[in-house]
Design a protein around this motif. Structure first.
Motif, PDB file in Angstrom:
ATOM      1  N   PHE A 180       1.539  -0.872  13.107  1.00  0.00           N
ATOM      2  CA  PHE A 180       2.115   0.183  12.281  1.00  0.00           C
ATOM      3  C   PHE A 180       2.847   1.224  13.114  1.00  0.00           C
ATOM      4  CE2 PHE A 180      -1.776  -0.683   9.497  1.00  0.00           C
ATOM      5  CZ  PHE A 180      -1.100  -1.637   8.750  1.00  0.00           C
ATOM      6  N   ALA A 181       3.849   1.825  12.512  1.00  0.00           N
ATOM      7  CA  ALA A 181       4.559   2.943  13.130  1.00  0.00           C
ATOM      8  C   ALA A 181       3.628   4.155  13.141  1.00  0.00           C
ATOM      9  CB  ALA A 181       5.831   3.244  12.338  1.00  0.00           C
ATOM     10  N   ASP A 182       3.933   5.117  13.989  1.00  0.00           N
ATOM     11  CA  ASP A 182       3.150   6.349  14.052  1.00  0.00           C
ATOM     12  C   ASP A 182       3.090   6.998  12.677  1.00  0.00           C
ATOM     13  OD1 ASP A 182       2.798   5.955  16.766  1.00  0.00           O
ATOM     14  OD2 ASP A 182       4.492   7.235  17.322  1.00  0.00           O
ATOM     15  N   GLY A 183       1.902   7.428  12.292  1.00  0.00           N
ATOM     16  CA  GLY A 183       1.716   8.095  11.009  1.00  0.00           C
ATOM     17  C   GLY A 183       1.320   7.169   9.871  1.00  0.00           C
ATOM     18  N   ILE A 184       1.389   5.850  10.091  1.00  0.00           N
ATOM     19  CA  ILE A 184       0.982   4.887   9.061  1.00  0.00           C
ATOM     20  C   ILE A 184      -0.449   4.462   9.367  1.00  0.00           C
ATOM     21  CG2 ILE A 184       1.458   2.661   7.979  1.00  0.00           C
ATOM     22  CD1 ILE A 184       3.698   4.715   7.552  1.00  0.00           C
ATOM     23  N   ASP A 185      -1.331   4.600   8.386  1.00  0.00           N
ATOM     24  CA  ASP A 185      -2.752   4.319   8.632  1.00  0.00           C
ATOM     25  C   ASP A 185      -3.399   3.703   7.396  1.00  0.00           C
ATOM     26  OD1 ASP A 185      -5.351   4.253   9.606  1.00  0.00           O
ATOM     27  OD2 ASP A 185      -5.672   6.404   9.344  1.00  0.00           O
ATOM     28  N   TYR A 186      -3.897   2.491   7.567  1.00  0.00           N
ATOM     29  CA  TYR A 186      -4.620   1.804   6.501  1.00  0.00           C
ATOM     30  C   TYR A 186      -6.072   1.564   6.908  1.00  0.00           C
ATOM     31  CZ  TYR A 186      -0.324   0.688   3.937  1.00  0.00           C
ATOM     32  OH  TYR A 186       0.848   0.762   3.225  1.00  0.00           O
ATOM     33  N   SER A 187      -6.575   2.286   7.916  1.00  0.00           N
ATOM     34  CA  SER A 187      -7.910   2.018   8.456  1.00  0.00           C
ATOM     35  C   SER A 187      -9.017   2.162   7.413  1.00  0.00           C
ATOM     36  CB  SER A 187      -8.197   2.904   9.670  1.00  0.00           C
ATOM     37  OG  SER A 187      -8.142   4.268   9.314  1.00  0.00           O
ATOM     38  N   ASP A 188      -8.785   2.946   6.377  1.00  0.00           N
ATOM     39  CA  ASP A 188      -9.793   3.085   5.327  1.00  0.00           C
ATOM     40  C   ASP A 188      -9.849   1.850   4.419  1.00  0.00           C
ATOM     41  OD1 ASP A 188      -7.240   3.725   4.305  1.00  0.00           O
ATOM     42  OD2 ASP A 188      -8.106   4.938   2.709  1.00  0.00           O
ATOM     43  N   GLN A 189      -8.949   0.887   4.658  1.00  0.00           N
ATOM     44  CA  GLN A 189      -8.916  -0.334   3.854  1.00  0.00           C
ATOM     45  C   GLN A 189      -9.085  -1.577   4.725  1.00  0.00           C
ATOM     46  OE1 GLN A 189      -5.186   1.081   1.971  1.00  0.00           O
ATOM     47  NE2 GLN A 189      -6.173   0.481   0.064  1.00  0.00           N
ATOM     48  N   GLU A 190      -9.815  -1.436   5.837  1.00  0.00           N
ATOM     49  CA  GLU A 190     -10.068  -2.543   6.753  1.00  0.00           C
ATOM     50  C   GLU A 190     -10.573  -3.774   6.023  1.00  0.00           C
ATOM     51  OE1 GLU A 190     -12.797  -2.007   9.957  1.00  0.00           O
ATOM     52  OE2 GLU A 190     -11.495  -0.619  10.999  1.00  0.00           O
ATOM     53  N   GLY A 191     -10.016  -4.929   6.369  1.00  0.00           N
ATOM     54  CA  GLY A 191     -10.478  -6.185   5.797  1.00  0.00           C
ATOM     55  C   GLY A 191      -9.992  -6.464   4.390  1.00  0.00           C
ATOM     56  N   GLU A 192      -9.236  -5.570   3.829  1.00  0.00           N
ATOM     57  CA  GLU A 192      -8.742  -5.741   2.460  1.00  0.00           C
ATOM     58  C   GLU A 192      -7.288  -6.220   2.462  1.00  0.00           C
ATOM     59  OE1 GLU A 192      -9.342  -2.298  -0.015  1.00  0.00           O
ATOM     60  OE2 GLU A 192     -11.235  -1.836   0.983  1.00  0.00           O
ATOM     61  N   ILE A 193      -6.897  -6.797   1.342  1.00  0.00           N
ATOM     62  CA  ILE A 193      -5.502  -7.144   1.135  1.00  0.00           C
ATOM     63  C   ILE A 193      -4.884  -5.998   0.347  1.00  0.00           C
ATOM     64  CG2 ILE A 193      -3.888  -8.755   0.064  1.00  0.00           C
ATOM     65  CD1 ILE A 193      -6.009 -10.946   0.518  1.00  0.00           C
ATOM     66  N   VAL A 194      -3.868  -5.375   0.928  1.00  0.00           N
ATOM     67  CA  VAL A 194      -3.213  -4.234   0.298  1.00  0.00           C
ATOM     68  C   VAL A 194      -1.760  -4.595  -0.013  1.00  0.00           C
ATOM     69  CG1 VAL A 194      -4.701  -2.550   1.454  1.00  0.00           C
ATOM     70  CG2 VAL A 194      -2.534  -3.193   2.508  1.00  0.00           C
ATOM     71  N   GLN A 195      -1.164  -3.866  -0.915  1.00  0.00           N
ATOM     72  CA  GLN A 195       0.247  -4.037  -1.232  1.00  0.00           C
ATOM     73  C   GLN A 195       1.048  -3.032  -0.408  1.00  0.00           C
ATOM     74  OE1 GLN A 195       1.615  -6.449  -3.363  1.00  0.00           O
ATOM     75  NE2 GLN A 195      -0.478  -7.212  -3.255  1.00  0.00           N
ATOM     76  N   VAL A 196       2.008  -3.547   0.358  1.00  0.00           N
ATOM     77  CA  VAL A 196       2.850  -2.702   1.206  1.00  0.00           C
ATOM     78  C   VAL A 196       4.270  -2.764   0.658  1.00  0.00           C
ATOM     79  CG1 VAL A 196       3.751  -2.374   3.533  1.00  0.00           C
ATOM     80  CG2 VAL A 196       1.404  -3.147   3.215  1.00  0.00           C
ATOM     81  N   TYR A 197       4.852  -1.592   0.404  1.00  0.00           N
ATOM     82  CA  TYR A 197       6.208  -1.539  -0.139  1.00  0.00           C
ATOM     83  C   TYR A 197       7.218  -1.733   0.984  1.00  0.00           C
ATOM     84  CZ  TYR A 197      10.236  -0.160  -2.869  1.00  0.00           C
ATOM     85  OH  TYR A 197      11.445  -0.165  -3.514  1.00  0.00           O
ATOM     86  N   LEU A 198       8.136  -2.668   0.800  1.00  0.00           N
ATOM     87  CA  LEU A 198       9.218  -2.913   1.760  1.00  0.00           C
ATOM     88  C   LEU A 198      10.510  -2.385   1.162  1.00  0.00           C
ATOM     89  CD1 LEU A 198       8.326  -6.565   2.850  1.00  0.00           C
ATOM     90  CD2 LEU A 198       7.701  -4.415   3.977  1.00  0.00           C
ATOM     91  N   ASN A 199      11.022  -1.309   1.715  1.00  0.00           N
ATOM     92  CA  ASN A 199      12.235  -0.673   1.198  1.00  0.00           C
ATOM     93  C   ASN A 199      13.411  -1.642   1.133  1.00  0.00           C
ATOM     94  OD1 ASN A 199      11.321   2.046   0.778  1.00  0.00           O
ATOM     95  ND2 ASN A 199      11.176   2.219   3.000  1.00  0.00           N
ATOM     96  N   SER A 200      13.586  -2.452   2.177  1.00  0.00           N
ATOM     97  CA  SER A 200      14.746  -3.335   2.231  1.00  0.00           C
ATOM     98  C   SER A 200      14.701  -4.449   1.183  1.00  0.00           C
ATOM     99  CB  SER A 200      14.893  -3.938   3.628  1.00  0.00           C
ATOM    100  OG  SER A 200      13.745  -4.673   3.987  1.00  0.00           O
ATOM    101  N   ARG A 201      13.516  -4.756   0.660  1.00  0.00           N
ATOM    102  CA  ARG A 201      13.391  -5.765  -0.403  1.00  0.00           C
ATOM    103  C   ARG A 201      13.206  -5.128  -1.765  1.00  0.00           C
ATOM    104  NH1 ARG A 201       9.495 -10.695   0.323  1.00  0.00           N
ATOM    105  NH2 ARG A 201      10.661 -11.337  -1.498  1.00  0.00           N
ATOM    106  N   GLY A 202      12.844  -3.861  -1.802  1.00  0.00           N
ATOM    107  CA  GLY A 202      12.631  -3.174  -3.068  1.00  0.00           C
ATOM    108  C   GLY A 202      11.416  -3.679  -3.817  1.00  0.00           C
ATOM    109  N   THR A 203      10.401  -4.138  -3.066  1.00  0.00           N
ATOM    110  CA  THR A 203       9.198  -4.668  -3.696  1.00  0.00           C
ATOM    111  C   THR A 203       8.001  -4.526  -2.766  1.00  0.00           C
ATOM    112  OG1 THR A 203       8.306  -6.558  -4.920  1.00  0.00           O
ATOM    113  CG2 THR A 203       9.472  -7.059  -2.883  1.00  0.00           C
ATOM    114  N   SER A 204       6.823  -4.692  -3.326  1.00  0.00           N
ATOM    115  CA  SER A 204       5.600  -4.667  -2.532  1.00  0.00           C
ATOM    116  C   SER A 204       5.150  -6.091  -2.250  1.00  0.00           C
ATOM    117  CB  SER A 204       4.488  -3.934  -3.284  1.00  0.00           C
ATOM    118  OG  SER A 204       4.817  -2.572  -3.422  1.00  0.00           O
ATOM    119  N   VAL A 205       4.554  -6.275  -1.087  1.00  0.00           N
ATOM    120  CA  VAL A 205       4.055  -7.595  -0.686  1.00  0.00           C
ATOM    121  C   VAL A 205       2.633  -7.442  -0.151  1.00  0.00           C
ATOM    122  CG1 VAL A 205       6.357  -8.496  -0.185  1.00  0.00           C
ATOM    123  CG2 VAL A 205       5.033  -7.405   1.635  1.00  0.00           C
ATOM    124  N   PRO A 206       1.834  -8.537  -0.217  1.00  0.00           N
ATOM    125  CA  PRO A 206       0.455  -8.452   0.257  1.00  0.00           C
ATOM    126  C   PRO A 206       0.353  -8.485   1.781  1.00  0.00           C
ATOM    127  CG  PRO A 206       0.920 -10.659  -0.565  1.00  0.00           C
ATOM    128  CD  PRO A 206       2.133  -9.823  -0.835  1.00  0.00           C
TER     129      PRO A 206
END
Length: 98
Positions: free
Chosen positions: A24-50
């Motif tokens: 992750f880039a500086d300032g991005i933190d998903y540590s509170d969701q360790e081991g989980e599948i999360v949806q991440v928004y990709l600006n260049s695709r205009g959608t979220s992916v797992p």
């Protein structure tokens, strides 16, 4: 069972799984969701992916990875790599995983 982060097709348990490890880039933190599948928004695709958030004791984390995108093929992996190059606000780096 996972879904391909690019084409969103289901990846069966008996099907080969490819992965892209991301830092992750500086300032991005998903540590509170360790081991989980999360949806991440990709600006260049205009959608979220797992994305799988690595756990502190995982091999991926020990190798510097913060997250893993599961993809169903090298073709989908290459398309995802091309997209991740545009997502510099979210990802510092990425590499092919096992």
């Amino acid at each position: 069972m996972f879904r391909c982060a690019w084409c969103m097709e289901k990846i069966a348990d008996d099907q080969p799984l490819h992965a892209l490890n991301v830092k992750f880039a500086d300032g991005i933190d998903y540590s509170d969701q360790e081991g989980e599948i999360v949806q991440v928004y990709l600006n260049s695709r205009g959608t979220s992916v797992p994305m799988i958030v690595t756990t502190a004791d995982s091999e991926a984390k020990k190798n510097g990875g913060d997250g893993v995108f599961a993809v169903c093929s090298e073709t989908c992996g290459e398309k995802m790599r091309t997209t991740l190059k545009k997502e510099i606000d979210t990802f510092k780096s990425f590499s092919a995983g096992g």
